[in-house]
Design a protein around this motif. Sequence first.
Motif, PDB file in Angstrom:
ATOM      1  N   THR A 142      32.270  31.357  42.941  1.00 25.80           N
ATOM      2  CA  THR A 142      32.906  32.476  42.240  1.00 25.80           C
ATOM      3  C   THR A 142      32.801  33.761  43.049  1.00 25.80           C
ATOM      4  OG1 THR A 142      32.505  31.464  40.081  1.00 25.80           O
ATOM      5  CG2 THR A 142      32.903  33.845  40.106  1.00 25.80           C
ATOM      6  N   ILE A 143      31.683  33.983  43.711  1.00 23.15           N
ATOM      7  CA  ILE A 143      31.519  35.181  44.547  1.00 23.15           C
ATOM      8  C   ILE A 143      32.563  35.190  45.658  1.00 23.15           C
ATOM      9  CG2 ILE A 143      29.950  36.413  46.113  1.00 23.15           C
ATOM     10  CD1 ILE A 143      29.062  36.492  43.166  1.00 23.15           C
ATOM     11  N   LEU A 144      32.745  34.052  46.328  1.00 23.30           N
ATOM     12  CA  LEU A 144      33.739  33.969  47.393  1.00 23.30           C
ATOM     13  C   LEU A 144      35.144  34.161  46.825  1.00 23.30           C
ATOM     14  CD1 LEU A 144      33.770  33.039  50.585  1.00 23.30           C
ATOM     15  CD2 LEU A 144      35.098  31.200  49.579  1.00 23.30           C
ATOM     16  N   ALA A 145      35.425  33.564  45.663  1.00 24.33           N
ATOM     17  CA  ALA A 145      36.745  33.711  45.034  1.00 24.33           C
ATOM     18  C   ALA A 145      37.028  35.177  44.710  1.00 24.33           C
ATOM     19  CB  ALA A 145      36.831  32.857  43.772  1.00 24.33           C
ATOM     20  N   ARG A 146      36.023  35.902  44.231  1.00 25.44           N
ATOM     21  CA  ARG A 146      36.196  37.341  43.968  1.00 25.44           C
ATOM     22  C   ARG A 146      36.547  38.076  45.256  1.00 25.44           C
ATOM     23  NH1 ARG A 146      30.971  37.835  40.207  1.00 25.44           N
ATOM     24  NH2 ARG A 146      31.987  37.332  38.242  1.00 25.44           N
ATOM     25  N   ILE A 191      37.606  41.118  38.678  1.00 23.48           N
ATOM     26  CA  ILE A 191      37.749  39.700  38.987  1.00 23.48           C
ATOM     27  C   ILE A 191      36.598  38.962  38.286  1.00 23.48           C
ATOM     28  CG2 ILE A 191      38.028  37.991  40.806  1.00 23.48           C
ATOM     29  CD1 ILE A 191      40.057  40.374  40.909  1.00 23.48           C
ATOM     30  N   ALA A 192      36.901  38.310  37.178  1.00 21.49           N
ATOM     31  CA  ALA A 192      35.897  37.621  36.381  1.00 21.49           C
ATOM     32  C   ALA A 192      36.012  36.115  36.576  1.00 21.49           C
ATOM     33  CB  ALA A 192      36.083  37.962  34.904  1.00 21.49           C
ATOM     34  N   SER A 193      34.936  35.408  36.279  1.00 26.03           N
ATOM     35  CA  SER A 193      34.965  33.952  36.352  1.00 26.03           C
ATOM     36  C   SER A 193      35.854  33.399  35.250  1.00 26.03           C
ATOM     37  CB  SER A 193      33.555  33.390  36.196  1.00 26.03           C
ATOM     38  OG  SER A 193      33.610  31.983  36.134  1.00 26.03           O
ATOM     39  N   THR A 217      38.324  30.578  30.300  1.00 25.55           N
ATOM     40  CA  THR A 217      39.775  30.699  30.170  1.00 25.55           C
ATOM     41  C   THR A 217      40.502  29.710  31.078  1.00 25.55           C
ATOM     42  OG1 THR A 217      39.814  32.423  31.849  1.00 25.55           O
ATOM     43  CG2 THR A 217      39.707  33.144  29.558  1.00 25.55           C
ATOM     44  N   LEU A 218      39.813  29.102  31.981  1.00 26.10           N
ATOM     45  CA  LEU A 218      40.288  28.101  32.939  1.00 26.10           C
ATOM     46  C   LEU A 218      41.137  28.672  34.069  1.00 26.10           C
ATOM     47  CD1 LEU A 218      41.168  25.159  30.544  1.00 26.10           C
ATOM     48  CD2 LEU A 218      39.012  25.603  31.714  1.00 26.10           C
ATOM     49  N   ASP A 248      39.055  27.586  37.342  1.00 31.27           N
ATOM     50  CA  ASP A 248      37.705  27.023  37.288  1.00 31.27           C
ATOM     51  C   ASP A 248      37.754  25.758  36.444  1.00 31.27           C
ATOM     52  OD1 ASP A 248      35.024  26.372  36.764  1.00 31.27           O
ATOM     53  OD2 ASP A 248      34.408  28.463  36.892  1.00 31.27           O
ATOM     54  N   LEU A 249      37.526  24.616  37.071  1.00 29.96           N
ATOM     55  CA  LEU A 249      37.634  23.325  36.394  1.00 29.96           C
ATOM     56  C   LEU A 249      36.290  22.765  35.953  1.00 29.96           C
ATOM     57  CD1 LEU A 249      40.296  21.685  38.742  1.00 29.96           C
ATOM     58  CD2 LEU A 249      40.652  22.965  36.605  1.00 29.96           C
TER      59      LEU A 249
END
Length: 155
Positions: A40-44, A56-58, A62-63, A77-78
Motif C-alpha cells: 500500500t505504501i508503494l501504491a500511494r 490516497i487510502a487503502s 472498498t476494493l 486491493d484483493l
Amino acid sequence: MITITTHSEDETFEVGRRLGRYLRRGDLVALTGELGSGKTILARGIAVGLDAQGYIASPTFTLIREYRGPTPVYHVDLYRLERVEVADLGLEELLDRGVTVIEWAEKAADLLRPPLLQIAFTPGSGLEDRIIRFSAEGPGPHAAVRALAAAWTPA
C-alpha cells in the motif's frame, strides 16, 4: 529484473513516487507480498508520482479506489476476496483507462497481461527493510523499470 532494498516506509513511498512518474495509461502494476510488506505504501507513492488528487487510502474495504489526475489511477486491493470473486469486479474494463495497481495480484492471475509490471515484496534483514523485485513485460513497464533503476539512490 531489478531489485531495490528500502529501509523505511518513506523510502518505499519514494520508490513508488519515482516509479509513478514513468508509468503510462494502460500499464498494469501487480503487487505481491506478505501482509504489511509495503504494497500500500508503494501504491500511494505511485499515485502521487502520477499526480493523483486527494488522499490516497487503502482500498481494502472498498476494493477499488479511483484517483483522478492527468492519468487516472485505479488502486485495487484483493486481500478480502477469493479468486473466484475477482471475475465479478469488472477489472478488465479499467485496464486501458489509466494505470491500474493491484494489491494481492496473485488472486487475479488470469487478468495479468502486458503491459505488466510485477512487483514482489519480501522482508529484509532489518525490521523495516523491504526487498522489492521488479519484473516487466512490455515496452512501457520495461522503460519505467530501467528509468527507476538509473535514477534510484536511497536517502
